[in-house]
Scaffold this motif. Structure first.
Motif, PDB file in Angstrom:
ATOM      1  N   TYR A  13       1.113  -1.028   0.041  1.00  0.00           N
ATOM      2  CA  TYR A  13      -0.454  -0.455  -0.325  1.00  0.00           C
ATOM      3  C   TYR A  13       0.758   1.364  -0.410  1.00  0.00           C
ATOM      4  CZ  TYR A  13      -3.529   3.124   1.571  1.00  0.00           C
ATOM      5  OH  TYR A  13      -4.020   4.346   2.036  1.00  0.00           O
ATOM      6  N   GLN A  60       2.911   2.327  -3.377  1.00  0.00           N
ATOM      7  CA  GLN A  60       1.116   2.228  -4.348  1.00  0.00           C
ATOM      8  C   GLN A  60       0.724   1.278  -5.242  1.00  0.00           C
ATOM      9  OE1 GLN A  60       1.714   5.996  -6.091  1.00  0.00           O
ATOM     10  NE2 GLN A  60       1.901   7.147  -4.389  1.00  0.00           N
ATOM     11  N   ARG A  61       0.965  -0.174  -4.844  1.00  0.00           N
ATOM     12  CA  ARG A  61       1.120  -1.132  -5.511  1.00  0.00           C
ATOM     13  C   ARG A  61      -0.217  -1.340  -4.889  1.00  0.00           C
ATOM     14  NH1 ARG A  61       6.796  -4.215  -4.478  1.00  0.00           N
ATOM     15  NH2 ARG A  61       5.029  -5.441  -5.646  1.00  0.00           N
ATOM     16  N   TRP A  62      -1.464  -1.409  -5.576  1.00  0.00           N
ATOM     17  CA  TRP A  62      -2.201  -1.204  -4.898  1.00  0.00           C
ATOM     18  C   TRP A  62      -2.836  -2.652  -5.415  1.00  0.00           C
ATOM     19  CZ3 TRP A  62      -1.936   3.086  -2.691  1.00  0.00           C
ATOM     20  CH2 TRP A  62      -1.842   4.207  -3.686  1.00  0.00           C
ATOM     21  N   ASP A  63      -2.994  -3.350  -5.992  1.00  0.00           N
ATOM     22  CA  ASP A  63      -3.770  -4.625  -6.520  1.00  0.00           C
ATOM     23  C   ASP A  63      -3.034  -5.570  -5.794  1.00  0.00           C
ATOM     24  OD1 ASP A  63      -5.303  -3.700  -8.703  1.00  0.00           O
ATOM     25  OD2 ASP A  63      -3.916  -3.736 -10.115  1.00  0.00           O
ATOM     26  N   THR A 109      -7.259   0.963  -0.278  1.00  0.00           N
ATOM     27  CA  THR A 109      -6.948   0.337  -1.353  1.00  0.00           C
ATOM     28  C   THR A 109      -7.001   1.224  -2.508  1.00  0.00           C
ATOM     29  OG1 THR A 109      -5.730  -0.708  -0.220  1.00  0.00           O
ATOM     30  CG2 THR A 109      -4.928  -0.844  -1.825  1.00  0.00           C
ATOM     31  N   LYS A 156      -7.470   5.153  -3.179  1.00  0.00           N
ATOM     32  CA  LYS A 156      -6.188   5.059  -3.955  1.00  0.00           C
ATOM     33  C   LYS A 156      -6.662   5.207  -4.938  1.00  0.00           C
ATOM     34  CE  LYS A 156      -3.596   6.355  -0.002  1.00  0.00           C
ATOM     35  NZ  LYS A 156      -3.189   7.850  -0.353  1.00  0.00           N
ATOM     36  N   LYS A 157      -7.148   3.686  -5.759  1.00  0.00           N
ATOM     37  CA  LYS A 157      -7.270   3.317  -7.332  1.00  0.00           C
ATOM     38  C   LYS A 157      -7.625   4.143  -7.787  1.00  0.00           C
ATOM     39  CE  LYS A 157      -7.190  -1.020  -8.794  1.00  0.00           C
ATOM     40  NZ  LYS A 157      -7.526  -2.539  -9.097  1.00  0.00           N
ATOM     41  N   ASN A 197      -6.518   7.793  -8.243  1.00  0.00           N
ATOM     42  CA  ASN A 197      -5.357   7.949  -9.706  1.00  0.00           C
ATOM     43  C   ASN A 197      -5.541   8.039 -10.783  1.00  0.00           C
ATOM     44  OD1 ASN A 197      -2.544   7.562  -8.193  1.00  0.00           O
ATOM     45  ND2 ASN A 197      -3.833   7.275  -6.815  1.00  0.00           N
ATOM     46  N   ASN A 249     -14.158   0.515  -8.831  1.00  0.00           N
ATOM     47  CA  ASN A 249     -13.331   1.231  -7.613  1.00  0.00           C
ATOM     48  C   ASN A 249     -13.995   1.410  -6.183  1.00  0.00           C
ATOM     49  OD1 ASN A 249     -11.057  -0.564  -8.377  1.00  0.00           O
ATOM     50  ND2 ASN A 249     -10.766   1.365  -9.509  1.00  0.00           N
ATOM     51  N   SER A 261     -14.939  -0.334  -2.788  1.00  0.00           N
ATOM     52  CA  SER A 261     -14.337   0.348  -1.369  1.00  0.00           C
ATOM     53  C   SER A 261     -15.525   0.243  -1.032  1.00  0.00           C
ATOM     54  CB  SER A 261     -13.832   1.454  -1.623  1.00  0.00           C
ATOM     55  OG  SER A 261     -13.627   1.983  -0.784  1.00  0.00           O
TER      56      SER A 261
END
Length: 263
Positions: free
Chosen positions: A68, A71-74, A104, A107-108, A111, A136, A140
């Motif tokens: 997280y 920023q590696r959301w997946d 997360t 955040k996606k 972006n 998304n 969430s």
């Protein structure tokens, strides 16, 4: 024969204890790197711990947090899901994982705007596929709901859920209005004489465009407010951890001085 069996069993116990010790050491080292914001180093240590023990709950949860932070959301979502397959007893920790997963997905969502602009530049003239933004937000929302089912007293998650639900409702209302306007325009075009060139006040278009921009800005502002609150909470948590460790070291030093004096 009994001695042989006993020796073999003791060997297995020794190996097991040694592996557990290695896992704990890797997790501690990873935690230290994480608190120092060296997330790449922390990831390496948590990976090492999971290779030793794939069912290490602490290593899995902390690895997800490290993804997280990078920023590696997946990857973060996938690891939170893995953690939830390991933890099925502590509802508070399970709730935290679901809440973090909701953050997360949010955040996606935040972006997506930049990613869409980049895709449009790369795929100019090609049809764009929609629906990802709404997905998304809904993912969430569902994650926050799962968190609250496990921990109804989590006010922060409850607030995040309320904001996301409002954003989804606004988006749905906006789509309904657009569909309604398109339908009315279509009916109007069918009724009008094609020879006529009806005049339209350009102020109306400007007003509609301004309203759309304001609604989009409100949605982005809502996301930013939530994300800022999340970041602030993380900073406060790290500060509390530092203070707790400092207090623990102080207490340990005092105990050592007392023991030396008694001796």
């Amino acid at each position: 024969m009994k001695k042989t069996i006993l020796i073999i069993l003791l060997g297995f116990i020794t190996v097991g204890l040694s592996a557990q010790k290695g896992v704990r050491k890797a997790v501690r080292t990873g935690n230290k790197a994480y608190n120092e914001q060296r997330y790449g180093a922390a990831e390496t240590e948590y990976d090492k711990a999971l290779k030793e023990n794939a069912s290490s709950k602490e290593a899995s949860f902390n690895l997800a947090n490290t993804y997280y932070k990078q920023q590696r959301w997946d990857d973060a979502v996938k690891e939170y899901q893995h953690y939830l397959t390991l933890e099925n007893e502590d509802q508070t920790k399970m709730s935290s994982a679901w809440s973090n997963m909701g953050n997360t997905f949010l955040k996606k969502k935040a972006n997506e705007k930049g990613q869409q602009m980049q895709q449009m530049a790369q795929q100019a003239g090609q049809p764009q596929q929609g629906g990802q933004q709404a997905d998304n937000l809904k993912l969430s929302m569902e994650a926050y709901k799962n968190a609250l089912r496990l921990n109804p007293n989590d006010d922060e998650t409850r607030y995040n859920l309320a904001v996301v639900q409002k954003m989804i409702k606004d988006k749905e209302d906006e789509n309904k209005d657009q569909n309604k306007d398109n339908k009315q325009d279509k009916n109007k075009d069918q009724k009008e004489d094609p020879k006529q060139d009806p005049k339209q006040d350009p102020k109306d278009d400007q007003k509609d465009n301004k309203q759309d921009k304001q609604e989009n800005q409100m949605s982005q502002d809502n996301i930013q407010q939530i994300l800022q609150a999340i970041e602030q909470d993380e900073k406060e948590t790290q500060e509390r951890v530092k203070q707790a460790k400092a207090q623990e070291r102080k207490q340990k030093n005092e105990n050592n001085r007392k023991q030396n004096k008694d001796w």
